[in-house]
Design a protein around this motif. Structure first.
Motif, mmCIF file in Angstrom:
data_model
loop_
_atom_site.group_PDB
_atom_site.id
_atom_site.type_symbol
_atom_site.label_atom_id
_atom_site.label_comp_id
_atom_site.label_asym_id
_atom_site.label_seq_id
_atom_site.Cartn_x
_atom_site.Cartn_y
_atom_site.Cartn_z
ATOM 1 N N LEU A 128 0.834 -1.205 0.000
ATOM 2 C CA LEU A 128 0.000 0.000 0.000
ATOM 3 C C LEU A 128 0.865 1.250 0.000
ATOM 4 C CD1 LEU A 128 -2.820 -0.876 2.584
ATOM 5 C CD2 LEU A 128 -2.965 -0.898 0.093
ATOM 6 N N GLU A 153 -8.947 2.988 3.210
ATOM 7 C CA GLU A 153 -9.929 2.032 3.724
ATOM 8 C C GLU A 153 -9.328 0.636 3.832
ATOM 9 O OE1 GLU A 153 -12.862 2.888 4.963
ATOM 10 O OE2 GLU A 153 -12.159 4.937 4.539
ATOM 11 N N THR A 154 -8.491 0.275 2.838
ATOM 12 C CA THR A 154 -7.821 -1.031 2.902
ATOM 13 C C THR A 154 -6.879 -1.092 4.107
ATOM 14 O OG1 THR A 154 -7.933 -1.221 0.484
ATOM 15 C CG2 THR A 154 -6.365 -2.655 1.632
#
Length: 409
Positions: A128, A153-154
């Motif tokens: 990410l 959100e992840t």
């Protein structure tokens, strides 16, 4: 005295339990018969069996933590080791030992799973961060912004790592988002400034267009509107809330001018179509003068037709070459007739033509005699050479005779 396979009660009321290490005192019973004593402590044993069974089930079927399981095990082991029950206490110890091994295995499995999950979470968060740092350099503002929000959100759905690692990765992730937001803000601030410049430029173009809308200088004004349109397109777009209003004003000013011009041109076109019909009638009259047989009469008639032609005025531009070409054809025919008449009646030109014709005739006659002499002498090569020269002189003579005929003979 009373006894069973796992315990006994002596005469004094002392209750014993049999174990692999020998008999152990369970307690003293004075309230009733020895059988009642054994029955009481056997119920105690049954209670331990039930508790151990429940703990085994919890370990097997729930997410009971190793800490809680070991605490329960220790509590049960203390009760078994206290020998306050009559039954196969050694079997209970074996069950507790086996259960302790199971708890230890489960603890190692959970530890390994947690380590695996932690590594997976670390890898996921590193991915990410890497993607966020790449997106931080993107100019695809909407797409990259939406993707960064999805990455947040992840991130929220992933388990935390150790504090140091988690904080370091979050710092990089947050920094990438901040860098992107800063670049996007700077971009749109610059874009807003540019669009404000465009708005000001288009305000000026609108003012110019509106000032020209009442002009009746059709050609130059139409050209100026075309130039303004080129500038408008080259200026770019203003802010959305201004662009449509500016365009409507700009286009409206042009519409006022071109509608007025269209009305005037429509009247002019009708007049020019009428002029064309009249000129076509004159061209038809002129064409009746062909071929020219009476030069003087034709010249006079054409002059009169030309005066009427000049008095009519303009015709539609696309029809002009054809109708004017018809009159020019007649005019050229008259000019050619005049030139022919002049050549025919010019004494000096006739004399020159006659003299030239005589000279060429003499040369032809002379060459023809030389050809005959050469053939008579058998000199074929010389005869052929003289014949080629004779052909050239004969062609000139024919042309000169034709010109002399134009003078009447």
């Amino acid at each position: 005295m009373s006894s069973d396979p796992w315990g006994r009660v002596d005469e004094s009321g002392t209750v014993y339990v049999r174990t692999a290490d020998g008999e152990k005192v369970v307690g003293s019973w004075q309230a009733g018969s020895p059988d009642e004593a054994l029955a009481y402590f056997e119920r105690k044993y049954d209670g331990l069996v039930v508790e151990i069974g429940l703990l085994e089930r919890r370990v097997r079927t729930t997410d009971l933590s190793a800490k809680d399981a070991n605490a329960a095990l220790e509590h049960l082991r203390e009760q078994v080791d206290a020998h306050h029950a009559v039954g196969d206490l050694d079997a209970l110890r074996q069950r507790l030992d086996k259960l302790a091994e199971t708890v230890a295995e489960r603890r190692e499995e959970r530890k390994a799973r947690k380590a695996r999950q932690s590594e997976e979470a670390r890898k996921a968060k590193e991915d990410l961060v890497t993607e966020a740092e790449q997106l931080a350099q993107s100019d695809q503002w909407r797409v990259a912004g939406e993707r960064l929000r999805a990455l947040v959100e992840t991130w929220k759905g992933l388990p935390r790592l150790d504090r140091k690692s988690d904080d370091e990765l979050w710092h990089r992730f947050s920094h990438a988002r901040s860098a992107f937001s800063k670049r996007r803000k700077a971009h749109f601030a610059k874009l807003d400034a540019q669009r404000e410049e465009v708005r000001q430029r288009k305000e000026k173009l609108v003012a110019e267009a509106e000032a020209l809308s009442g002009s009746r200088d059709w050609g130059p004004t139409a050209a100026k509107y075309r130039e303004l349109m080129r500038e408008w397109k080259a200026a770019g777009r203003a802010q959305r809330e201004h662009e449509d209003d500016l365009w409507n004003r700009f286009r409206g000013a042009q519409d006022v001018f071109f509608q007025a011009r269209g009305e005037v041109f429509a009247e002019r076109d009708a007049e020019q179509r009428e002029n064309l019909a009249r000129k076509e009638e004159i061209a038809a009259e002129a064409e009746k003068l062909l071929p020219i047989t009476d030069l003087k009469s034709a010249r006079s008639a054409f002059r009169s037709l030309n005066e009427r032609w000049d008095a009519i005025g303009h015709v539609p531009r696309d029809a002009r070459p054809k109708v004017e070409g018809r009159m020019q054809t007649v005019e050229r025919a008259i000019q050619e007739a005049e030139e022919a008449e002049w050549r025919r009646t010019n004494p000096e030109a006739r004399a020159r033509a006659a003299g030239l014709t005589g000279q060429l005739q003499d040369a032809v006659d002379k060459l023809r005699g030389q050809v005959e002499q050469a053939r008579a002498a058998g000199n074929t090569a010389k005869a052929e050479k003289l014949e080629r020269e004779l052909e050239g002189r004969q062609a000139l003579l024919d042309q000169a005779l034709k010109g002399l005929e134009e003078f009447g003979g």
